[in-house]
Design an enzyme around this catalytic site. Structure first.
Site, short mmCIF file in Angstrom:
data_model
loop_
_atom_site.label_atom_id
_atom_site.label_comp_id
_atom_site.label_asym_id
_atom_site.label_seq_id
_atom_site.Cartn_x
_atom_site.Cartn_y
_atom_site.Cartn_z
N ASP A 1 0.83 -1.10 -0.06
CA ASP A 1 -0.03 0.00 -0.09
C ASP A 1 1.10 1.21 -0.15
OD1 ASP A 1 -2.12 2.06 0.80
OD2 ASP A 1 -3.28 0.16 1.00
N GLY B 1 4.53 1.37 -1.61
CA GLY B 1 4.62 1.96 -3.17
C GLY B 1 3.46 2.38 -4.03
N ASP B 2 3.35 2.47 -5.13
CA ASP B 2 2.25 2.92 -5.89
C ASP B 2 1.84 2.24 -6.99
OD1 ASP B 2 0.58 4.33 -7.54
OD2 ASP B 2 2.05 6.02 -8.30
N HIS C 1 -13.20 -0.82 -7.27
CA HIS C 1 -14.26 -0.13 -7.29
C HIS C 1 -13.94 1.55 -6.98
CE1 HIS C 1 -15.39 -0.29 -2.65
NE2 HIS C 1 -14.05 0.28 -2.82
N1 SAH Z 1 -8.16 -3.25 0.96
C1 SAH Z 1 -8.52 -2.67 2.20
C2 SAH Z 1 -8.26 -1.03 1.85
C3 SAH Z 1 -9.08 -0.60 1.10
S1 SAH Z 1 -9.18 1.22 0.57
C4 SAH Z 1 -9.95 -2.90 2.41
O1 SAH Z 1 -10.77 -3.46 1.86
O2 SAH Z 1 -10.16 -2.78 3.61
C5 SAH Z 1 -8.35 1.55 -0.73
C6 SAH Z 1 -6.72 1.44 -0.44
O3 SAH Z 1 -5.98 1.52 -1.55
C7 SAH Z 1 -6.24 2.35 0.58
O4 SAH Z 1 -5.52 1.53 1.70
C8 SAH Z 1 -5.24 3.11 0.00
O5 SAH Z 1 -4.16 3.75 0.67
C9 SAH Z 1 -4.78 2.30 -1.07
N2 SAH Z 1 -4.43 2.95 -2.39
C10 SAH Z 1 -4.97 4.11 -3.04
N3 SAH Z 1 -4.16 4.77 -4.01
C11 SAH Z 1 -3.08 3.86 -3.99
C12 SAH Z 1 -1.75 3.73 -4.99
N4 SAH Z 1 -1.57 4.46 -5.88
N5 SAH Z 1 -0.90 2.66 -4.61
C13 SAH Z 1 -1.22 1.78 -3.69
N6 SAH Z 1 -2.34 1.61 -2.68
C14 SAH Z 1 -3.23 2.51 -2.94
#
Ligand code: SAH
Length: 358
Positions: free
Chosen positions: A209, A235-236, A255
């Site tokens: 994340d 990371g991204d 979503h």
């Molecule tokens: N999977 C978890 C969190 C969902 S919320 C659950 O269902 O409880 C969406 C997640 O995507 C968040 O934790 C957010 O930090 C992550 N996210 C958003 N943009 C991102 C990116 N560019 N790279 C990595 N993670 C990202």
């Protein structure tokens, strides 16, 4: 007949029902305020009087009494004798430190910026834009959280609490015994992957994340007793997703994004994955036709929440199939869980896309 009998019983039932639906936001705030004041924690040991609760929380006695009375009406508290309040069975889960607490989820789901965003629903429906771009001038809600550490903390705790229910449902619905290494993409603070690793002692995992999210994941992972089998990677996901797993989990990720962004994430998954590996999306998949039920209510309201908050959307099986196919995955099955979420299973297909993901 309803129309020929204005003011008759079913006519009245429907009008009252509609008004109750229209005012359901009031209950959201009542629960939110109870969570903010920590009422359930104060009642954990023993019943307390409204005066005691008001003294501890700094609230106005008669107004707090009105809030508590409302929670009694919704079976969250009991009034054991006049002015004395105790937890009802559902209220127990509002305690912050209950092992299956939803308190942090309530604090997130009704948080101030969520509340303000939903106030812009009309604007969102008219323009197709998310309220976050309108109100806060950001592309998406994650950018906003990254800029606001106090909200980031609420979000991370809220997703962990909300994720607890879904993680238990995923473990109950899917057999991970033939997996070796899971990669949880956008796994937040690791609630899902820690739950699965605890249930399957042979598994290893990677929690992936953004840095400002995973840097506070250590405590959750430690307390789940899986730290030695879990690697945490920041990371991204639009740039690169860690390679080396045989099962890639994306819960509530696709979503959040429109089709083009979702495709970029899925293509990066494909690039990180190898033949015969598995992609599991965990989403509130929409049925192709909506009939009224508790599940479709949750799914469609989640879809509107995506419109308001992220500019993303919930999708049907067919929409997932098209998206997966464009990223070189075959949608092989959809596995329901006991929550409104389903597991959408994709298999890696040869001949991955050659062009860049973004
Ligand atoms: N999977 C978890 C969190 C969902 S919320 C659950 O269902 O409880 C969406 C997640 O995507 C968040 O934790 C957010 O930090 C992550 N996210 C958003 N943009 C991102 C990116 N560019 N790279 C990595 N993670 C990202």
């Amino acid at each position: 007949m309803t129309q020929s009998n204005p003011g008759g019983e079913s006519d009245l039932v429907m009008r009252v029902g509609l008004l109750n639906l229209a005012t359901s936001f009031r209950l959201s705030q009542a629960l939110y305020v109870a969570a903010r004041l920590g009422i359930a924690d104060l009642l954990a040991g023993q019943p307390q009087s409204v005066e005691e609760l008001a003294a501890t929380t700094g609230a106005h006695v008669p107004s707090l009494a009105r809030l508590l009375r409302t929670l009694v009406a919704f079976d969250i508290l009991h009034e054991t004798e006049p002015g004395l309040f105790a937890l009802a069975p559902m209220g127990v889960y509002l305690q912050a430190d209950h092992p299956r607490s939803v308190c942090d989820a309530v604090l997130l789901l009704v948080s101030e910026d969520v509340w303000r965003s939903w106030g812009e629903l009309l604007w969102c429906v008219q323009t197709g834009e998310s309220a976050m771009s309108h109100l806060c001038g950001v592309q998406n809600v994650f950018e906003y959280y990254a800029q606001h550490p106090e909200l980031n903390a609420v979000m991370n705790a809220g997703f962990a609490a909300n994720g607890r229910v879904r993680a238990d449902a995923v473990v109950a619905a899917y057999d991970f015994s033939t997996s070796g290494t899971l990669v949880d993409v956008g796994g937040g603070r690791g609630q899902l992957i820690a739950t699965i690793l605890r249930a399957y002692p042979h598994l290893r995992g990677v929690l992936f994340d953004q840095l400002h999210v995973v840097e506070s994941a250590g405590q959750l992972v430690e307390s789940a007793g899986v730290a030695d089998r879990l690697q945490i990677v920041a990371g991204d996901m639009f740039t690169e997703i860690p390679a080396g797993g045989d099962t890639y989990l994306l819960m509530n990720i696709i979503h959040d994004w429109d089709d083009a962004q979702s495709l970029a994430i899925l293509k990066n998954c494909h690039r990180a994955m190898r033949p015969k590996t598995t992609l599991l999306l965990i989403e509130q998949m929409l049925p192709s036709a909506i009939t009224p039920s508790v599940t479709t209510q949750s799914q469609t309201l989640a879809d509107l929440n995506m419109l308001v908050r992220t500019g993303g959307q919930e999708r049907t099986e067919e929409e997932f199939r098209v998206l997966l196919s464009a990223a070189e995955f075959d949608l092989v099955s959809v596995i329901p869980t006991q929550t409104a979420h389903s597991l959408i299973k994709g298999e890696w297909r040869e001949d991955g896309p050659a062009e860049s993901a973004r």
